[in-house]
Design a protein around this motif. Sequence first.
Motif, mmCIF file in Angstrom:
data_model
loop_
_atom_site.group_PDB
_atom_site.id
_atom_site.type_symbol
_atom_site.label_atom_id
_atom_site.label_comp_id
_atom_site.label_asym_id
_atom_site.label_seq_id
_atom_site.Cartn_x
_atom_site.Cartn_y
_atom_site.Cartn_z
ATOM 1 N N LEU A 299 -8.184 -56.016 -33.847
ATOM 2 C CA LEU A 299 -9.491 -56.650 -33.812
ATOM 3 C C LEU A 299 -10.193 -56.540 -35.161
ATOM 4 O O LEU A 299 -11.038 -57.361 -35.505
ATOM 5 N N GLN A 300 -9.829 -55.509 -35.942
ATOM 6 C CA GLN A 300 -10.381 -55.348 -37.281
ATOM 7 C C GLN A 300 -9.508 -54.365 -38.054
ATOM 8 O O GLN A 300 -8.770 -53.571 -37.469
ATOM 9 N N CYS A 301 -9.592 -54.459 -39.387
ATOM 10 C CA CYS A 301 -8.957 -53.473 -40.254
ATOM 11 C C CYS A 301 -9.707 -53.446 -41.577
ATOM 12 O O CYS A 301 -10.469 -54.367 -41.897
ATOM 13 N N VAL A 302 -9.519 -52.384 -42.335
ATOM 14 C CA VAL A 302 -10.233 -52.209 -43.594
ATOM 15 C C VAL A 302 -9.592 -53.096 -44.665
ATOM 16 O O VAL A 302 -8.406 -52.983 -44.940
ATOM 17 N N GLY A 303 -10.384 -53.994 -45.223
ATOM 18 C CA GLY A 303 -9.896 -54.877 -46.274
ATOM 19 C C GLY A 303 -9.656 -56.302 -45.831
ATOM 20 O O GLY A 303 -9.486 -57.186 -46.673
ATOM 21 N N ALA A 304 -9.640 -56.535 -44.522
ATOM 22 C CA ALA A 304 -9.371 -57.884 -44.031
ATOM 23 C C ALA A 304 -10.422 -58.366 -43.028
ATOM 24 O O ALA A 304 -10.275 -59.433 -42.451
ATOM 25 N N SER A 305 -11.465 -57.568 -42.825
ATOM 26 C CA SER A 305 -12.555 -57.940 -41.928
ATOM 27 C C SER A 305 -13.860 -57.953 -42.718
ATOM 28 O O SER A 305 -14.108 -57.035 -43.501
ATOM 29 N N PRO A 306 -14.692 -58.983 -42.564
ATOM 30 C CA PRO A 306 -15.959 -59.045 -43.323
ATOM 31 C C PRO A 306 -16.803 -57.787 -43.160
ATOM 32 O O PRO A 306 -17.376 -57.285 -44.111
ATOM 33 N N LYS A 307 -16.877 -57.273 -41.936
ATOM 34 C CA LYS A 307 -17.554 -56.019 -41.660
ATOM 35 C C LYS A 307 -16.653 -55.174 -40.763
ATOM 36 O O LYS A 307 -15.956 -55.712 -39.899
ATOM 37 N N VAL A 308 -16.678 -53.867 -40.968
ATOM 38 C CA VAL A 308 -15.825 -52.969 -40.202
ATOM 39 C C VAL A 308 -16.699 -51.984 -39.433
ATOM 40 O O VAL A 308 -17.626 -51.402 -39.994
ATOM 41 N N PHE A 309 -16.382 -51.805 -38.153
ATOM 42 C CA PHE A 309 -17.144 -50.908 -37.287
ATOM 43 C C PHE A 309 -16.212 -49.825 -36.742
ATOM 44 O O PHE A 309 -15.520 -50.041 -35.748
ATOM 45 N N PRO A 310 -16.174 -48.668 -37.413
ATOM 46 C CA PRO A 310 -15.285 -47.591 -36.962
ATOM 47 C C PRO A 310 -15.760 -46.981 -35.650
ATOM 48 O O PRO A 310 -16.949 -47.029 -35.320
ATOM 49 N N ASP A 311 -14.821 -46.401 -34.915
ATOM 50 C CA ASP A 311 -15.145 -45.578 -33.759
ATOM 51 C C ASP A 311 -15.141 -44.119 -34.196
ATOM 52 O O ASP A 311 -14.337 -43.716 -35.036
ATOM 53 N N MET A 312 -16.033 -43.313 -33.615
ATOM 54 C CA MET A 312 -16.135 -41.894 -33.968
ATOM 55 C C MET A 312 -15.974 -41.059 -32.704
ATOM 56 O O MET A 312 -16.513 -41.406 -31.639
ATOM 57 N N PHE A 313 -15.239 -39.959 -32.845
ATOM 58 C CA PHE A 313 -14.967 -39.073 -31.719
ATOM 59 C C PHE A 313 -15.243 -37.632 -32.145
ATOM 60 O O PHE A 313 -14.890 -37.228 -33.255
ATOM 61 N N TYR A 314 -15.862 -36.869 -31.242
ATOM 62 C CA TYR A 314 -16.185 -35.475 -31.510
ATOM 63 C C TYR A 314 -15.661 -34.619 -30.361
ATOM 64 O O TYR A 314 -15.573 -35.072 -29.218
ATOM 65 N N GLY A 315 -15.348 -33.353 -30.666
ATOM 66 C CA GLY A 315 -14.903 -32.466 -29.604
ATOM 67 C C GLY A 315 -14.780 -31.042 -30.086
ATOM 68 O O GLY A 315 -14.900 -30.752 -31.283
ATOM 69 N N ASN A 316 -14.520 -30.149 -29.146
ATOM 70 C CA ASN A 316 -14.305 -28.750 -29.467
ATOM 71 C C ASN A 316 -12.835 -28.517 -29.801
ATOM 72 O O ASN A 316 -11.956 -28.957 -29.050
ATOM 73 N N VAL A 317 -12.577 -27.835 -30.906
ATOM 74 C CA VAL A 317 -11.205 -27.523 -31.285
ATOM 75 C C VAL A 317 -10.668 -26.449 -30.342
ATOM 76 O O VAL A 317 -11.300 -25.409 -30.143
ATOM 77 N N MET A 318 -9.500 -26.705 -29.761
ATOM 78 C CA MET A 318 -8.879 -25.754 -28.847
ATOM 79 C C MET A 318 -7.852 -24.906 -29.584
ATOM 80 O O MET A 318 -7.120 -25.407 -30.445
ATOM 81 N N GLY A 319 -7.787 -23.631 -29.268
ATOM 82 C CA GLY A 319 -6.771 -22.765 -29.837
ATOM 83 C C GLY A 319 -5.406 -23.032 -29.230
ATOM 84 O O GLY A 319 -5.293 -23.573 -28.120
#
Length: 256
Positions: free
Chosen positions: A173-193
């Motif tokens: 649907l999009q990629c860096v360098g070939a889309s007029p505007k790019v909308f990244p997805d961001m994910f956060y979480g707790n690092v598990m041992g």
Amino acid sequence: MRYITSANTDIGIKKNTNQDSLSVKVAQTCIGEVTFVVLCDGMGGLEQGEVASSHLVRKFSMWFTERFPVMVSASPLDDYVIRQEWESIISESNQKIMQYGSSNHISLGTTAVVGLFTNNRYYIMNVGDSRAYEIYNKVNIITTDQTVVEKEVQQGIITKEQAMTDKRRSILLQCVGASPKVFPDMFYGNVMGNTTYMFCSDGFRHVITEEEIYTYFSPMVLLNEEVMKNNSKHLIELNKNRNEEDNISVVLIRTY
């Protein structure tokens, strides 16, 4: 939290160049040991995809070595600030790559999956269909593919099983360098041992199963860097033996 890592990439059986680029770094900081990874898949159907992917890896690597130490010494890490700075790198690189393509009369682009792991929290950004996984007692996909078939899966038009063999599975649907505007997805979480975090290009995962990924990348198996490296090479060769035609890249981060 402590980290051990491995990174492997292979040109594969068909392409003349490896358009994947990657970097993984472990550093001691004032907030403890941290790990940073960036993996980019230059677009296979476009020219000079390796130029796009290497550019983005270089920009994110510079952020980690130059900007990140300043951030952690000045104030506690903030989700919004990290997202803002990474989105800025994506946006600026998108324009740079598009300008390069226009000047040279070519089309090029790249996916990107970026991860920062601190003592207790991870930050992951994704554009395209390179992925991040968390592997503990099962294989869990953290990121969401920005593809036509994944959108149809979420809309209930096709099933996940149908998406795996759909001929459109690599249409982004999009990629860096070939889309007029790019909308990244961001994910956060707790690092598990005692957990494995895996980053890969789509060429690594098309023809192997989650069961095979778990068998070779389970944290109970990956006891040291040598095993991580050897098991990564084994699955890369398995991909090639099953006629995967794309470049193949995988980064492993094992916590303990």
